[in-house]
Design an enzyme around this catalytic site. Structure first.
Site, short mmCIF file in Angstrom:
data_model
loop_
_atom_site.label_atom_id
_atom_site.label_comp_id
_atom_site.label_asym_id
_atom_site.label_seq_id
_atom_site.Cartn_x
_atom_site.Cartn_y
_atom_site.Cartn_z
N HIS A 133 27.83 6.65 62.05
CA HIS A 133 29.07 6.52 62.82
C HIS A 133 28.97 7.22 64.18
O HIS A 133 29.93 7.82 64.66
CB HIS A 133 30.26 7.09 62.04
CG HIS A 133 30.59 6.36 60.78
ND1 HIS A 133 31.51 5.34 60.72
CD2 HIS A 133 30.10 6.48 59.51
CE1 HIS A 133 31.59 4.89 59.47
NE2 HIS A 133 30.73 5.56 58.72
N ASN A 135 37.07 3.26 56.06
CA ASN A 135 36.37 2.17 56.75
C ASN A 135 37.31 0.97 56.87
O ASN A 135 38.40 0.96 56.28
CB ASN A 135 35.14 1.74 55.97
CG ASN A 135 33.94 2.67 56.20
OD1 ASN A 135 33.89 3.40 57.18
ND2 ASN A 135 32.99 2.63 55.29
N TYR A 148 30.44 16.19 54.59
CA TYR A 148 31.15 16.22 55.88
C TYR A 148 31.23 17.63 56.45
O TYR A 148 31.00 17.85 57.63
CB TYR A 148 32.55 15.60 55.73
CG TYR A 148 32.46 14.11 55.56
CD1 TYR A 148 32.03 13.56 54.36
CD2 TYR A 148 32.75 13.24 56.59
CE1 TYR A 148 31.90 12.19 54.20
CE2 TYR A 148 32.62 11.87 56.44
CZ TYR A 148 32.19 11.35 55.24
OH TYR A 148 32.05 10.00 55.09
FE1 HDD Z 1 30.74 8.86 55.64
C1 HDD Z 1 30.83 9.96 58.82
C2 HDD Z 1 33.37 6.75 56.28
C3 HDD Z 1 30.42 7.49 52.49
C4 HDD Z 1 28.46 11.18 54.88
N1 HDD Z 1 31.85 8.42 57.24
C5 HDD Z 1 31.75 9.00 58.47
C6 HDD Z 1 32.75 8.47 59.34
C7 HDD Z 1 33.46 7.56 58.62
C8 HDD Z 1 32.90 7.54 57.30
C9 HDD Z 1 34.61 6.73 59.11
C10 HDD Z 1 32.93 8.83 60.81
C11 HDD Z 1 33.97 9.89 60.98
C12 HDD Z 1 34.17 10.16 62.45
O1 HDD Z 1 34.69 9.27 63.13
O2 HDD Z 1 33.81 11.24 62.88
N2 HDD Z 1 31.64 7.36 54.62
C13 HDD Z 1 32.77 6.69 55.02
C14 HDD Z 1 33.28 5.91 53.91
C15 HDD Z 1 32.44 6.10 52.86
C16 HDD Z 1 31.43 7.03 53.30
C17 HDD Z 1 34.52 5.05 53.95
C18 HDD Z 1 32.50 5.55 51.47
C19 HDD Z 1 33.60 5.28 50.86
N3 HDD Z 1 29.61 9.25 53.99
C20 HDD Z 1 29.65 8.59 52.80
C21 HDD Z 1 28.77 9.24 51.86
C22 HDD Z 1 28.22 10.31 52.53
C23 HDD Z 1 28.76 10.29 53.87
C24 HDD Z 1 28.55 8.82 50.43
C25 HDD Z 1 27.25 11.35 52.06
C26 HDD Z 1 27.06 11.71 50.84
N4 HDD Z 1 29.75 10.27 56.69
C27 HDD Z 1 28.89 11.16 56.16
C28 HDD Z 1 28.45 12.22 57.14
C29 HDD Z 1 29.22 11.82 58.42
C30 HDD Z 1 29.98 10.58 57.98
C31 HDD Z 1 26.99 12.39 57.25
C32 HDD Z 1 28.42 11.67 59.69
C33 HDD Z 1 29.22 12.31 60.78
C34 HDD Z 1 30.29 12.98 60.10
O3 HDD Z 1 30.18 12.79 58.75
O4 HDD Z 1 31.15 13.64 60.61
O5 HDD Z 1 28.82 13.48 56.70
#
Ligand code: HDD
Length: 723
Positions: A101, A174, A388
């Site tokens: 993202h 999402n 997160y």
């Molecule tokens: Fe995630 C970012 C949505 C599963 C780990 N995720 C991130 C963002 C969104 C989502 C919208 C961007 C937030 C922003 O604008 O800063 N992610 C989802 C949804 C998931 C999902 C709807 C499943 C239902 N995510 C998911 C899993 C993991 C992560 C299973 C890890 C185990 N996601 C992350 C992260 C991020 C992230 C690595 C990257 C940047 C951040 O968090 O802030 O932690």
């Protein structure tokens, strides 16, 4: 945009020079940096116009244009601390982009509760109707880097931070209600597979490559989400026209300690809308910032996008009766089974004034919940709750990221956490531990009544093991449900997308393995895709559970849930010198009245002179404003203009793309020469509306209520013959 005032006199809409902000009288001007920060509001905006430039230490700068040298042409001296500070700071401007993202765009707004959920939750934000809560929303693509383009075929992030009186509540969702995987331990594999391949560093921002489809074809659980990913949901027209979903089941907990499961939905008042794939490909070249520009412009013009917050509420008994496990994030609950109750409205009404401070530094965390909201046992959600917080430390560099204005709660924050890099919120006094006896009451102290209490869920006797629940094993039924809930044209787009993506996969065995899953979803789709790829139909993939036929859910279709009007959409007006002034006025007035926007495309950016002498400013030169940027177009050249442009490639593309993308096309008879040059079939279909006089304008705009003139797709796409 231009409004005619009187003959020959025009006011160029939106181009009135903004008055420079008035500076406070000198005596009121901040005199120190600290005071400046105080003046700056949430982003610490600094109005430097009337101030002397200083170093970061506050030293007034006499010359910021030249470095300190030994002689006019001489080497720079190490002594030049002003130069060194400036370059040092510049060198450290970047922070790591989000691991997923990375490309996103945010805006501020407000959430207003319209229907109290006090029976279900103690969460203050969901109790008092009429209460307004500040929000910040960030939309994003998943796979691409920060500098990638907006219209990648990709899932869109829809993350909402609600600054409630009981702390920040983040719904990190999402635009698709399900996810690719069931267990967080698979997330790094999924993301590695979809991102650029590690040896070569491409492709950028797309899933159309071997690694993604290799992973997908070895992961049956991914196929429900893949159907969504291959649908038009992943090429939205605008952030404003997407739904948002919290995906997981959460819990609401009321004052009596009773828990109710809940799924969160954001429903756009603008209706669901998407573009076509061929259009998306071209938009990425013509305007890689298409979505962020659209959001920015809508908010700047006062056309504030709105979403309704909806909840699906259900108890354990209902959950037990569902034909799948609601703790499995690859499953949704059809709205036809559990209706969505609308409880509030979110309005985005303020653009960021500093992209980095707001959109880049905002830190969403799934574990940010408030009293009265709790987690379900979804294993994907639990993994996210670790990830997160962890990633924000990496990205923002300090556990004090909550001190940044965009992340700081709007309610009091009191605890004994202290110090760390860049601590901005520093408590005073002797006590920094609990319990203590220094103050009157040794506070701050816990409050069992109003504080967060985890729901006391009963756990059955169980064993500790690494295992996937049997109840998660039905991988295809909801994939089929999604497909059968689409209108035929939407089903065609899914088939087209699969053929396109798999045609980019080099290994034939991966293509075949992918199609083998489709056989468990829909036999017709599998056959279409195999045919489109020119391969024999493979055997069906081995399924852990047979596919069930579930009743279709019309709510899953975009086209069945479209806007129903042209409001908030954009018309391209193709003009030349000598275009009809009455028609132009009639059309623009009707568009303005209908709450739509319009932009003039002309041979020269200086604009055109209409047949009554009126000067009209252009927003785009023809090759800079292709028809892909518009929802519908009106081709209004004079006869001379059409004859002149009939040989112009960009003008022909404008028309033929609008035609090929099934857009509604208003036109004047004089446009025929251009249509012929663009090889538009002589017999114009019902997607063309003749604008003989200004009176025809309203009818044309009414016709544009439908998103596109879909019957044309059969004529322009050889793959559509089967429809
Ligand atoms: Fe995630 C970012 C949505 C599963 C780990 N995720 C991130 C963002 C969104 C989502 C919208 C961007 C937030 C922003 O604008 O800063 N992610 C989802 C949804 C998931 C999902 C709807 C499943 C239902 N995510 C998911 C899993 C993991 C992560 C299973 C890890 C185990 N996601 C992350 C992260 C991020 C992230 C690595 C990257 C940047 C951040 O968090 O802030 O932690």
């Amino acid at each position: 945009m231009v409004k005619k005032l009187s003959k020959g006199v025009v006011k160029v809409k939106g181009e009135t020079p903004k008055k420079a902000p008035e500076l406070p009288p000198a005596a009121d001007q901040p005199t120190s940096y600290a005071e400046l920060l105080g003046h700056g509001g949430e982003t610490h905006q600094i109005t430097t116009a009337a101030l002397t430039m200083t170093t970061q230490q506050g030293l007034p700068i006499a010359d910021g244009q030249n470095s300190l040298k030994a002689g006019p042409r001489g080497p720079i001296l190490l002594e030049d601390f002003i130069l060194r500070e400036k370059i040092f700071h510049f060198d450290h401007e970047r922070i790591p982009e989000r691991v997923v993202h990375a490309r996103g765009y945010g805006a501020h707004g407000v959430f207003e509760l319209t229907d109290s959920l006090a029976d279900f939750t103690t969460a203050d934000v969901l109790n008092t109707t009429g209460q307004q809560t500040e929000v910040f929303v960030r939309f994003s693509t998943v796979a691409g880097n920060k500098g990638s383009f907006d219209l990648a075929r990709d899932v869109r992030g829809f993350a909402v931070k609600l600054y409630t009186q009981q702390g920040n509540w983040d719904i990190v969702g999402n635009n698709i209600p399900v996810f690719f995987i069931q267990d967080a331990i698979k997330f790094p594999d999924l993301v590695h597979a979809v991102k650029d391949e590690p040896d070569r560093g491409f492709p950028q921002a797309q899933s159309a490559h071997d690694n993604f489809w290799d992973f997908a074809s070895l992961s049956p659980e991914a196929w429900h989400m893949i159907m969504w990913q291959m649908s038009d949901r992943t090429i939205p027209r605008s952030f404003r026209t997407m739904e948002g979903f919290g995906v997981h089941s959460f819990r609401l907990v009321n004052a009596a300690g009773k828990s109710t499961f809940v799924k969160f939905h954001w429903k756009p008042r603008q209706g669901l809308q998407s573009v076509l794939w061929n259009e998306a490909v071209k938009i990425n070249g013509a305007d890689p910032d298409f979505h962020r520009r659209d959001m920015w412009q809508a908010i700047e013009s006062g056309d504030f996008p709105q979403w309704e917050l909806g909840v699906q509420l259900f108890d354990q008994e209902t959950a037990d009766k569902l034909p799948f496990d609601h703790l499995d994030a690859t499953k949704l609950i059809p709205e036809e089974d559990i209706p969505v109750r609308i409880v509030g409205t979110m309005t985005l009404n303020r653009n960021v004034d500093n992209f980095f401070a707001n959109t880049e530094q905002v830190a969403f965390c799934t574990q940010n919940i408030v009293p009265g909201v709790d987690f379900s046992d979804d294993p994907l959600l639990h993994g996210r709750n670790f990830s997160y917080l962890d990633t924000q430390l990496k990205r923002l560099g300090s556990p004090n990221f909550t001190h940044l204005p965009i992340n700081a709660p709007r309610c009091p924050v009191m605890n004994f956490q202290q110090d760390g890099h860049m601590a901005m919120r520093n408590p005073v006094g002797r006590a920094n531990y609990e319990p203590n006896s220094w103050g009157a009451d040794g506070g701050p102290r816990e409050n069992p009544e109003m504080g967060f209490n985890s729901f006391a869920a009963e756990l059955p006797p169980t064993t500790k093991q690494r295992i996937r629940s049997e109840t998660f094993a039905d991988h295809y039924s909801q994939a089929r449900l999604f497909f059968t809930s689409q209108l035929p044209i939407e089903q065609k787009h899914i088939g087209d997308a699969l053929v396109f993506e798999l045609s980019k996969v080099e290994r034939v065995d991966i293509r075949a393995r992918a199609v083998s899953h489709l056989r468990n979803i829909d036999g017709g789709l599998a056959a279409t895709v195999a045919d489109g790829l020119g391969m024999a139909l493979p055997d069906a993939a081995k399924a852990a559970k047979p596919t069930q036929d579930l009743p279709p859910s019309p709510k899953l279709s975009i086209l069945a849930n479209g806007p129903g009007s042209f409001k908030g959409r954009r018309m391209g007006l193709f003009l030349t010198d000598g275009s009809d002034a009455d028609l132009f006025s009639g059309l623009t007035e009707a568009l303005d009245e209908g709450g739509a926007t319009w932009e003039v495309v002309a041979p020269k950016i200086g604009g055109v002179t209409l047949n009554d002498g009126t000067q009209v400013a252009a927003k785009h030169k023809i090759d800079g404003g292709p028809s892909i940027l518009f929802d519908a177009v009106a081709i209004l050249p004079s006869a001379e203009g059409a004859a002149m442009l009939a040989g112009d490639a960009a003008s022909k593309d404008f028309v033929s793309d609008a035609f090929g993308h099934c857009k509604f096309i208003g036109y004047v008879a004089e446009a025929q020469k251009l249509f012929d040059a663009a090889r538009i079939p002589a017999e114009l279909d019902a997607g063309f509306v003749l604008l003989a006089t200004a009176r025809d304008a309203a009818a044309f705009i009414r016709t544009c209520r439908d998103l596109r003139f879909w019957p044309r797709e059969v004529a322009v796409d050889m793959d559509a013959a089967s429809l």
